[in-house]
Motif scaffolding. Structure first.
Motif, short mmCIF file in Angstrom:
data_model
loop_
_atom_site.label_atom_id
_atom_site.label_comp_id
_atom_site.label_asym_id
_atom_site.label_seq_id
_atom_site.Cartn_x
_atom_site.Cartn_y
_atom_site.Cartn_z
N UNK A 96 58.09 24.74 4.27
CA UNK A 96 58.86 23.50 4.33
C UNK A 96 60.34 23.68 4.69
N UNK A 97 60.76 24.90 5.08
CA UNK A 97 62.14 25.04 5.53
C UNK A 97 62.36 24.06 6.69
N UNK A 98 63.46 23.25 6.64
CA UNK A 98 63.58 22.16 7.62
C UNK A 98 63.62 22.63 9.07
N UNK A 99 64.02 23.87 9.32
CA UNK A 99 64.05 24.34 10.72
C UNK A 99 62.89 25.29 11.01
N UNK A 100 62.57 26.17 10.07
CA UNK A 100 61.64 27.27 10.37
C UNK A 100 60.28 27.12 9.71
N UNK A 101 60.11 26.14 8.82
CA UNK A 101 58.88 26.03 8.05
C UNK A 101 57.68 25.67 8.91
N UNK A 102 56.52 26.10 8.43
CA UNK A 102 55.27 25.85 9.14
C UNK A 102 55.05 24.36 9.39
N UNK A 103 55.36 23.52 8.38
CA UNK A 103 55.12 22.08 8.53
C UNK A 103 56.30 21.35 9.19
N UNK A 104 57.41 22.08 9.44
CA UNK A 104 58.57 21.43 10.08
C UNK A 104 58.41 21.37 11.59
N UNK A 105 57.38 22.05 12.11
CA UNK A 105 57.16 22.06 13.57
C UNK A 105 56.51 20.77 14.02
N UNK A 106 56.24 20.67 15.31
CA UNK A 106 55.45 19.55 15.81
C UNK A 106 54.15 19.46 15.01
N UNK A 107 53.72 18.25 14.61
CA UNK A 107 52.55 18.15 13.73
C UNK A 107 51.23 18.38 14.46
N UNK A 108 50.94 19.63 14.78
CA UNK A 108 49.65 19.95 15.42
C UNK A 108 48.82 20.89 14.56
N UNK A 109 49.12 20.91 13.25
CA UNK A 109 48.44 21.87 12.38
C UNK A 109 47.00 21.45 12.06
N UNK A 110 46.76 20.10 12.03
CA UNK A 110 45.46 19.60 11.59
C UNK A 110 44.61 19.21 12.79
N UNK A 111 43.32 19.58 12.77
CA UNK A 111 42.41 19.13 13.84
C UNK A 111 41.95 20.29 14.71
N UNK A 112 41.12 19.92 15.68
CA UNK A 112 40.46 20.92 16.52
C UNK A 112 41.44 21.89 17.18
N UNK A 113 42.56 21.36 17.69
CA UNK A 113 43.51 22.24 18.38
C UNK A 113 44.53 22.86 17.44
N UNK A 114 44.37 22.58 16.14
CA UNK A 114 45.33 23.09 15.17
C UNK A 114 44.78 24.29 14.42
N UNK A 115 45.11 24.35 13.13
CA UNK A 115 44.75 25.51 12.33
C UNK A 115 43.62 25.23 11.34
N UNK A 116 43.42 23.97 10.98
CA UNK A 116 42.37 23.63 10.01
C UNK A 116 41.99 22.16 10.17
N UNK A 117 40.77 21.85 9.68
CA UNK A 117 40.32 20.44 9.64
C UNK A 117 40.55 19.87 8.25
N UNK A 118 40.69 18.56 8.16
CA UNK A 118 40.69 17.87 6.86
C UNK A 118 39.72 16.69 6.96
N UNK A 119 39.54 15.99 5.85
CA UNK A 119 38.68 14.80 5.87
C UNK A 119 39.25 13.76 6.84
N UNK A 120 40.56 13.78 7.02
CA UNK A 120 41.20 12.82 7.93
C UNK A 120 40.82 13.15 9.37
#
Ligand SMILES: C[S@@+](CC[C@H](N)C(=O)[O-])C[C@H]1O[C@@H](n2cnc3c(N)ncnc32)[C@H](O)[C@@H]1O
Length: 371
Positions: free
Chosen positions: A18-42
């Motif tokens: 969660x670091x505002x510049x370097x954190x994993x979730x601070x990047x463009x939100x492409x972490x969830x889904x087929x082209x990302x890193x993991x799936x969720x129920x969403x």
């Protein structure tokens, strides 16, 4: 990540994610889904949000259709679940949608920008915030909830040694990378208190995780609700199962491009870091704030109950795509058994009591705990 001394793992994880510049979730939100890193129920599709909308509407009606009312979504990511819920609620009950304030606390600017863009069609209903504490100025009846939010809250890693638990901290290794430091004493009262209910006598070298921050996370959400519910969806266990002696390497996992691994020190900022949720600890933290557990069951059981009318309405004209989503969300071999749902009542004068089966599943010790 510059460091002066060994860091608590929770501080390392908070920076890595969660670091505002370097954190994993601070990047463009492409972490969830087929082209990302993991799936969720969403990411399974809109059925999850549609069924949540049914549960929210049922609560709203049972509460006397308060106007206005509030949903607080935590960990809303790119706004997909919010869009699914708002669309379904609008179809189901336009009056419920008209009276709704959908609040999204989001500390990361890139994620909030994505939420604003996705939720443009519902702008009049959505309130974007940086912190949930902003809601306390005007508490409303409603529900605070999140999907796969609790598993992403920072935790401590602990190891059982001959003289008891030790925190596993993060130091600098000889090669300039990060390394585990496991010899520090257990000198943090909050961590010692969180470990106390786990008991003793674990195998030497047994590693696991504990979160000490559930109460601190829930308190500002409850301050934004005059009455209502907390509702959490996540993977995890009740305490006896989580800290079973056979689970000797804990549940910490990292995710990158749909591959799970177990070393969170390797590539901070580039990978997701997560651990299962101890639902007993979640319930106890909420009880300590005045909540009462209402229900604890598998996601499959919960969604099947909530979706009964939705399923019946499809009889004779089934939509194969929607049914496939429902099956993915509920089948025990897919997301139905690994994920659990915990409902907690807040400021409800007469909450339905927790059943004996749910109390047993949650491993709550005594009804005197306010349950
Ligand atoms: C595993 S993702 C789940 C995203 C989404 N809820 C879903 O189910 O697809 C976890 C999300 O929780 C968010 N998160 C973690 N801690 C948070 C906090 N304290 N406040 C708001 N969001 C948080 C992360 O930024 C991330 O978007």
């Amino acid at each position: 990540m510059a460091m002066e001394g060994p860091l608590d793992f929770s501080a390392f994880m908070a920076t890595a994610l969660y670091h505002p510049a370097l954190g994993y979730y601070a990047r463009e939100p492409r972490q969830v889904g087929r082209r990302g890193d993991f799936f969720t129920s969403v990411s399974v599709g809109p059925v999850f949000g549609a069924l949540l909308a049914r549960r929210f509407r049922a609560w709203w009606q049972a509460a006397g259709s308060p106007q206005p009312w509030r949903l607080i979504e935590c960990g809303a990511h790119d706004g997909t679940l919010a869009a699914d819920i708002l669309a379904a609620l609008g179809q189901l009950d336009p009056a419920a949608l008209a009276a709704l304030e959908y609040a999204i606390p989001e500390p990361l600017p890139r994620l909030q920008a994505a939420q604003r863009e996705k939720l443009q069609p519902y702008a009049e209903h959505v309130r974007f915030l940086t912190r949930p504490a902003e809601l306390a100025a005007r508490p409303l009846p409603g529900i605070a909830f999140g999907n796969e939010l609790l598993d992403s809250l920072p935790f401590e890693v602990v190891e059982w040694q001959a003289d008891g638990w030790h925190p596993c901290r993060v130091g600098c290794g000889p090669d300039g990378g990060f390394s585990w430091e496991t010899q520090a004493p257990l000198d943090t009262p909050a961590l010692a208190a969180a470990l106390a209910p786990l008991g003793s006598g674990f195998p030497i070298g047994y590693r696991s995780e504990v979160r000490t921050g559930y109460g601190g996370f829930f308190a500002p959400l409850l301050a934004g609700l005059s009455s209502g519910m907390l509702l959490w969806f996540d993977y995890g266990h009740a305490r006896p199962d989580y800290y079973h002696p056979s689970r000797h390497q804990g549940t910490l996992q990292t995710f990158s491009k749909h591959r799970a691994a177990a070393d969170p020190l390797l590539d901070p900022g580039a990978i997701d870091i997560t651990a299962d949720v101890d639902f007993t600890a979640v319930a106890e933290a909420a009880i300590a704030l005045g909540c009462r557990p209402l229900r604890f069951c598998s996601q499959g059981t919960w969604l099947t109950g909530v979706g009964r009318e939705w399923l019946l309405a499809m009889e004779g004209q089934p939509d194969a795509g929607l049914l496939r989503q429902f099956q993915t969300l509920t089948h025990p071999a897919q997301l139905g058994a690994r994920f659990h749902v915990l409902e907690l009542a807040w400021n409800d004068p007469a909450p339905a009591p927790l059943t004996a089966a749910d109390r047993h599943r949650l491993a709550l010790s005594a009804p005197s705990q306010g349950t």
